[in-house]
Structures are given as structure tokens and as C-alpha cells.
Design an enzyme around this catalytic site. Structure first.
Site, PDB file in Angstrom:
ATOM      1  N   ARG A   1     -14.882   5.723  -9.477  1.00 47.28           N
ATOM      2  CA  ARG A   1     -13.964   4.879 -10.577  1.00 47.28           C
ATOM      3  C   ARG A   1     -15.245   3.916 -11.303  1.00 47.28           C
ATOM      4  O   ARG A   1     -15.121   3.222 -12.261  1.00 47.28           O
ATOM      5  CB  ARG A   1     -12.936   3.930 -10.109  1.00 47.28           C
ATOM      6  CG  ARG A   1     -11.616   5.002  -9.760  1.00 47.28           C
ATOM      7  CD  ARG A   1     -10.461   4.485  -9.980  1.00 47.28           C
ATOM      8  NE  ARG A   1      -9.491   5.175  -9.072  1.00 47.28           N
ATOM      9  CZ  ARG A   1      -8.808   6.280  -9.446  1.00 47.28           C
ATOM     10  NH1 ARG A   1      -9.123   6.774 -10.528  1.00 47.28           N
ATOM     11  NH2 ARG A   1      -7.935   6.768  -8.835  1.00 47.28           N
TER      12      ARG A   1
ATOM     13  N   SER B   1       0.955  -1.200  -0.017  1.00 49.10           N
ATOM     14  CA  SER B   1      -0.142  -0.038   0.162  1.00 49.10           C
ATOM     15  C   SER B   1       0.879   1.217  -0.253  1.00 49.10           C
ATOM     16  O   SER B   1       1.727   1.571   0.775  1.00 49.10           O
ATOM     17  CB  SER B   1      -0.934   0.102   1.120  1.00 49.10           C
ATOM     18  OG  SER B   1      -1.459   1.430   1.497  1.00 49.10           O
TER      19      SER B   1
ATOM     20  N   ARG C   1     -15.385  -2.923  -4.381  1.00 46.34           N
ATOM     21  CA  ARG C   1     -15.421  -2.807  -5.657  1.00 46.34           C
ATOM     22  C   ARG C   1     -15.746  -4.034  -6.300  1.00 46.34           C
ATOM     23  O   ARG C   1     -16.208  -4.436  -7.706  1.00 46.34           O
ATOM     24  CB  ARG C   1     -14.229  -2.374  -6.615  1.00 46.34           C
ATOM     25  CG  ARG C   1     -13.971  -0.910  -6.251  1.00 46.34           C
ATOM     26  CD  ARG C   1     -12.930  -0.062  -6.833  1.00 46.34           C
ATOM     27  NE  ARG C   1     -12.825   1.276  -6.586  1.00 46.34           N
ATOM     28  CZ  ARG C   1     -12.021   2.159  -6.641  1.00 46.34           C
ATOM     29  NH1 ARG C   1     -10.754   1.732  -6.800  1.00 46.34           N
ATOM     30  NH2 ARG C   1     -12.353   3.440  -6.456  1.00 46.34           N
TER      31      ARG C   1
ATOM     32  N   ASP D   1      -6.037   0.970  -9.373  1.00 44.70           N
ATOM     33  CA  ASP D   1      -7.262   1.502  -9.651  1.00 44.70           C
ATOM     34  C   ASP D   1      -7.944   1.602 -10.885  1.00 44.70           C
ATOM     35  O   ASP D   1      -9.026   1.765 -11.174  1.00 44.70           O
ATOM     36  CB  ASP D   1      -6.726   3.065  -9.501  1.00 44.70           C
ATOM     37  CG  ASP D   1      -6.320   3.384  -7.837  1.00 44.70           C
ATOM     38  OD1 ASP D   1      -6.878   2.746  -7.000  1.00 44.70           O
ATOM     39  OD2 ASP D   1      -5.708   4.470  -7.716  1.00 44.70           O
TER      40      ASP D   1
HETATM   41  C1  S3P Z   1      -2.755   5.641  -3.560  1.00 48.01           C
HETATM   42  C2  S3P Z   1      -2.442   4.374  -3.351  1.00 48.01           C
HETATM   43  C3  S3P Z   1      -3.313   3.300  -3.565  1.00 48.01           C
HETATM   44  C4  S3P Z   1      -4.494   3.765  -4.590  1.00 48.01           C
HETATM   45  C5  S3P Z   1      -5.068   5.244  -4.218  1.00 48.01           C
HETATM   46  C6  S3P Z   1      -4.136   6.163  -4.264  1.00 48.01           C
HETATM   47  C7  S3P Z   1      -1.955   6.762  -3.125  1.00 48.01           C
HETATM   48  O1  S3P Z   1      -4.414   3.164  -2.322  1.00 48.01           O
HETATM   49  O2  S3P Z   1      -5.638   2.837  -4.822  1.00 48.01           O
HETATM   50  O3  S3P Z   1      -6.009   5.343  -5.442  1.00 48.01           O
HETATM   51  O4  S3P Z   1      -1.773   8.002  -3.796  1.00 48.01           O
HETATM   52  O5  S3P Z   1      -0.936   6.204  -2.476  1.00 48.01           O
HETATM   53  P1  S3P Z   1      -3.544   1.905  -1.319  1.00 48.01           P
HETATM   54  O6  S3P Z   1      -2.395   2.602  -0.670  1.00 48.01           O
HETATM   55  O7  S3P Z   1      -4.521   1.705  -0.205  1.00 48.01           O
HETATM   56  O8  S3P Z   1      -3.101   0.585  -2.064  1.00 48.01           O
END
Ligand code: S3P
Length: 444
Positions: A396, A173, A354, A323
Site C-alpha cells: 500500500r 481488529s 506505516r 488500509d
Molecule cells: C483485514 C483486517 C484489517 C486490515 C487488513 C485486512 C481483514 O486488519 O488492515 O488489511 O481481512 O480482516 P486488522 O484486523 O489487523 O485491523
């Protein structure tokens, strides 16, 4: 747009050739605003994403005493550095934005006084323990509803000090990684974050651009940042968001011979999983006019649609296109064979669940998909019927369903279409360049 607006999108079997641009990258906009506000001096951002999520982050930063001036996509941030941030006089409301909430919760850990961070109903359902527990481990006084699992979060920065730690994340993440690295900047000693697979690395690239002392092993999800660092202010041009371009690239992918060019899009390799997948499925993808600015590559992407075949998406590829899985699920309905999406349980804790919402929306258009705990199984090709779907407050999902409408047998009405403003204001006006789009009466 209003969030509850209903938009009807008509099919367009022969998509016209299209050259277009997309608004600034959401992930980079959040990071650049927060790092600019943590730095002492004047930071100027160009190409800032004026979406609801990124505007919520700017508002929260101004509540912390940072001076922000915005003229269109140009944002000027004047700050005396994170050490000068003030206790906010009200709750910081990050709306729908997981990135805004998770990153800011970490950034305010040492701000004297109490900061309370919250968001809308969707954000208040999303897991926060993944940042709360490690920040507590570093010494932060942070708590939240249900033992720190849910927002609102309360951070008490009075007399707080942070110690660098080494973390092994259970899920890849970028939000968690970034939160810990931001806290690490003002901790004692080094903070190390190791991920099971590499997630988007915009923070690491910005750190390098700013000359932050850090260590990183090429291609590996392990990064370390030294504590006690002051950031310098900077100038940054933000590239277009590939996650927004994804809807249009995907729309053209299953239409043989249809051609689209999206200009000046970010093509950071930790974000371009979608290009590999569309190519693997049978579309032709070319990347041209590559330039790098602020450590981020951007380019023009040209795609020519083809007769698509099914594919398997899983493992280390998932964080590189997380995403884009809603729209890729929709593309899979047009591909020959059975597409399998696995290792993507994270889809269940996004702006909506989702997996459930995609299966429900596609089902309403007569498309059969099988849900699994960590993904979807999608046989194709399938016909998409005319019908009505509900975005369930997920930007989305709304855009993925608008994409599906282009190849449907008749118009698709999307309830909650206005949620696209979360990440892509102007989505429907660009879509109107290629097909008929009608705004219907707002539903209560
Ligand atoms: C993001 C990380 C992702 C992504 C989100 C934006 C970011 O989430 O799904 O739209 O800007 O770091 P996660 O870190 O929960 O995977």
C-alpha cells in the site's frame, strides 16, 4: 512483477476521464476460501483475488487436504469439512498475509496433528499474541516465538477441544474477531466478541449468508456465534476491492473536474470510510447501480475531483478506512489546511510501520509531515518533488507513492514496486491508462 522491480511513474496534471474495475476484495476472498474449505461439499467462488496473499491462503488450504481448482478468478473448493482436514506435511507459509495467518491459525486448532504457520520477514514481526492468548483461553494448544507474540506459530490439534468464551478486544481488529469466531464455530457453547469500535464485518455477513447461528446487535461491535456448527457449501461472487479502488479514487480527488468511475466495487459500510472522507474534503462522490450478493453490497462509484480542504480522521472512523490511511495521507498533502490523522496506532503494526515509512517517503519528495505515536499531521497544500522512494516491502505504500507521483513536479521512482502484487496485481497496467509508467531495471 518481481518484488524488487523499480517503477518510474510520471506526473499527469490533467487526468483523463477513466472508467475502470478493480480485482476482487482481499478480505472477502480470504474468508470465502477458508469458510468454503471448512464446509462439506463443493464451494464455487467467482471474482477471487489472484494476489500473492490470497494465493498463499489457497496453497495452505490444499496442504490441509482440501481440493482446490483455480481457473483465473474462479475457484472451486471441494472439502469433506474442517473435521476432515489433515495434518499438513510441511510448514504453512502465508507470505505477507496477516489475514491468512491469523484466520488459519484459528481454523486449524482442532486439526489432528501439528500445524506450523509462518510468513515472510514482515509477517514474522507482526503481533500474534492478540490471537494466541484468546485462543489459548478457549483451550487451544497454540504457541509461538517470544511467548506466542510472534510467528512461526505451532498449533497442536491432537485431542484439542475448545470452549466458547466472551472476549472484549483492546483494539478493533477484524482479523482477531474473525479468528475467534472461526474457532467458536467448533467450540462448546457460545463465543462472544466485543470490539471497541465496529471493524469490517465480512465474516458476520458470510455467516448470515450461510445460515450460521449467531447474534449481532445492529451497528455495534458485538457478535456471538454458537458452537458445534457445520457449514454448508456455497456459491459466491466477490465484489471489487474498495481498498484497491481507493488509490485511483484518491488520485482523482484533488484534481478539480477530473472524473473517474470504478465499477462493481464492494461498498460494505464498514469499508467505505474513504468515501466519506474524500467527500468531506471536497470531492463529489456518487454511488450507483447498487446490488447485493452473498450479503455484500456492490456498486459503481463515481468521483469528481475538487479543491480539497483538510480534515480530521480519528475515533470510530479509523477501522472503516485503516488500509486507506497511506493514500489518504498523500491526498492530505494537496488539501488546504492541516489534516490530522489520530487514533491510528495500528498503522505501526501493518505490513510496515506505516507512520514511519510514510513520513520517510513523503520526506524524500520534499513533503513535510509530523509523526505522532498514533498518526500523522499533514499541512497542505504542499508541492511534491520528483525523487526516489522505497516501498519497504509494503504494497500500500508503493501504490500510495504512485498516486503521489501523478501530482508531482517530475517522475517518482518506486523501489520495491513489485510488492503491489500482494493485493493488487495489475495496478501498474491500470495506472498506465492514465499516465506514463516505466519499468526500470530490477535492483538487487
Ligand atoms: C483485514 C483486517 C484489517 C486490515 C487488513 C485486512 C481483514 O486488519 O488492515 O488489511 O481481512 O480482516 P486488522 O484486523 O489487523 O485491523
Amino acid at each position: 512483477m518481481h518484488r524488487t522491480d523499480v517503477v518510474k511513474v510520471f506526473p499527469q496534471p490533467g487526468l483523463p476521464s477513466l472508467t475502470m474495475r478493480v480485482p476482487g476484495d482481499k478480505s472477502i476472498s480470504h474468508r470465502a476460501a477458508i469458510l468454503g474449505a471448512m464446509a462439506a461439499g463443493e464451494t464455487v467462488l467467482e471474482g477471487y483475488l489472484n494476489s500473492a496473499d490470497c494465493l498463499a491462503t489457497l496453497k495452505a488450504l490444499s496442504q490441509l487436504g482440501v481440493k482446490i481448482e483455480r481457473q483465473g478468478e474462479r475457484v472451486r473448493i471441494a472439502s469433506s469439512g474442517v473435521a476432515g482436514w489433515q495434518e499438513p506435511d510441511d510448514i504453512l507459509d502465508l507470505g505477507n498475509s496477516g489475514t491468512g495467518l491469523r484466520l488459519l491459525a484459528a481454523a486449524v486448532c482442532r486439526v489432528p496433528g501439528v500445524s506450523i504457520l509462518t510468513g515472510d520477514a514482515s509477517l514474522r514481526r507482526r503481533p500474534m499474541g492478540r490471537i494466541v492468548r484468546p485462543l489459548q483461553d478457549m483451550g487451544a494448544k497454540i504457541s509461538g516465538r517470544r511467548q506466542g507474540e510472534l510467528a512461526p506459530l505451532v498449533v497442536d490439534g491432537n485431542g484439542a477441544s475448545l470452549r466458547g468464551r466472551e472476549f472484549k478486544l483492546a483494539v478493533a481488529s477484524a482479523q482477531v474477531k474473525t479468528a475467534l469466531l472461526l474457532a467458536g464455530l467448533s467450540a462448546d457453547g457460545w463465543t462472544v466478541v466485543e470490539e471497541p469500535a465496529l471493524s469490517r464485518d465480512h465474516t458476520e455477513r458470510l455467516f448470515r449468508y450461510l445460515g450460521v447461528e449467531m447474534r449481532q446487535e445492529a451497528g455495534r461491535g458485538r457478535v456471538a456465534v454458537a458452537g458445534g456448527q457445520r457449514l454448508r457449501s456455497f456459491h459466491l461472487r466477490i465484489p471489487g476491492d474498495i481498498s484497491s479502488a481507493a488509490f485511483f479514487l484518491s488520485a482523482y480527488a484533488p484534481v478539480p473536474g477530473a472524473e473517474i468511475v470504478v465499477e462493481k466495487v464492494g461498498v460494505n459500510p464498514t469499508r467505505t470510510g474513504i468515501l466519506q472522507v474524500l467527500q468531506r474534503m471536497g470531492a463529489r462522490v456518487e454511488v450507483a447501480n447498487l446490488v447485493e450478493e452473498g450479503g455484500e453490497p456492490r456498486a459503481d462509484i463515481r468521483l469528481v475531483g475538487g479543491n480539497l480542504k483538510a480534515t480530521e480522521i480519528g475515533g470510530a472512523e479509523i477501522p472503516l478506512l485503516i488500509d486507506e490511511l497511506p493514500v489518504l495521507s498523500v491526498v492530505a498533502t494537496q488539501a488546504r489546511g492541516v489534516t490530522v490523522i489520530k487514533d491510528a496506532a495500528e498503522l505501526r503494526v501493518k505490513e510496515s510501520d506505516r507512520i514511519e515509512v510514510l513520513a520517510d517517503c513523503l520526506g524524500r519528495l520534499g513533503v513535510k509531515v509530523e509523526k505522532t505515536p498514533d498518526g500523522l499531521i499533514i499541512p497542505g497544500p504542499q508541492r511534491i518533488r520528483s525523487g526516489e522512494v522505497d516501498s519497504r516491502g509494503d504494497h500500500r505504500i508503493a501504490m500510495a507513492m504512485a498516486t503521489a507521483a501523478l501530482w508531482a513536479e517530475g517522475p517518482v521512482s518506486i523501489e520495491g514496486a513489485g510488492w503491489v502484487d500482494t493485493s493488487y496485481p495489475g495496478f501498474f497496467s491500470t495506472l498506465a491508462r492514465v499516465t506514463r509508467v516505466e519499468q526500470e531495471e530490477r535492483r538487487a
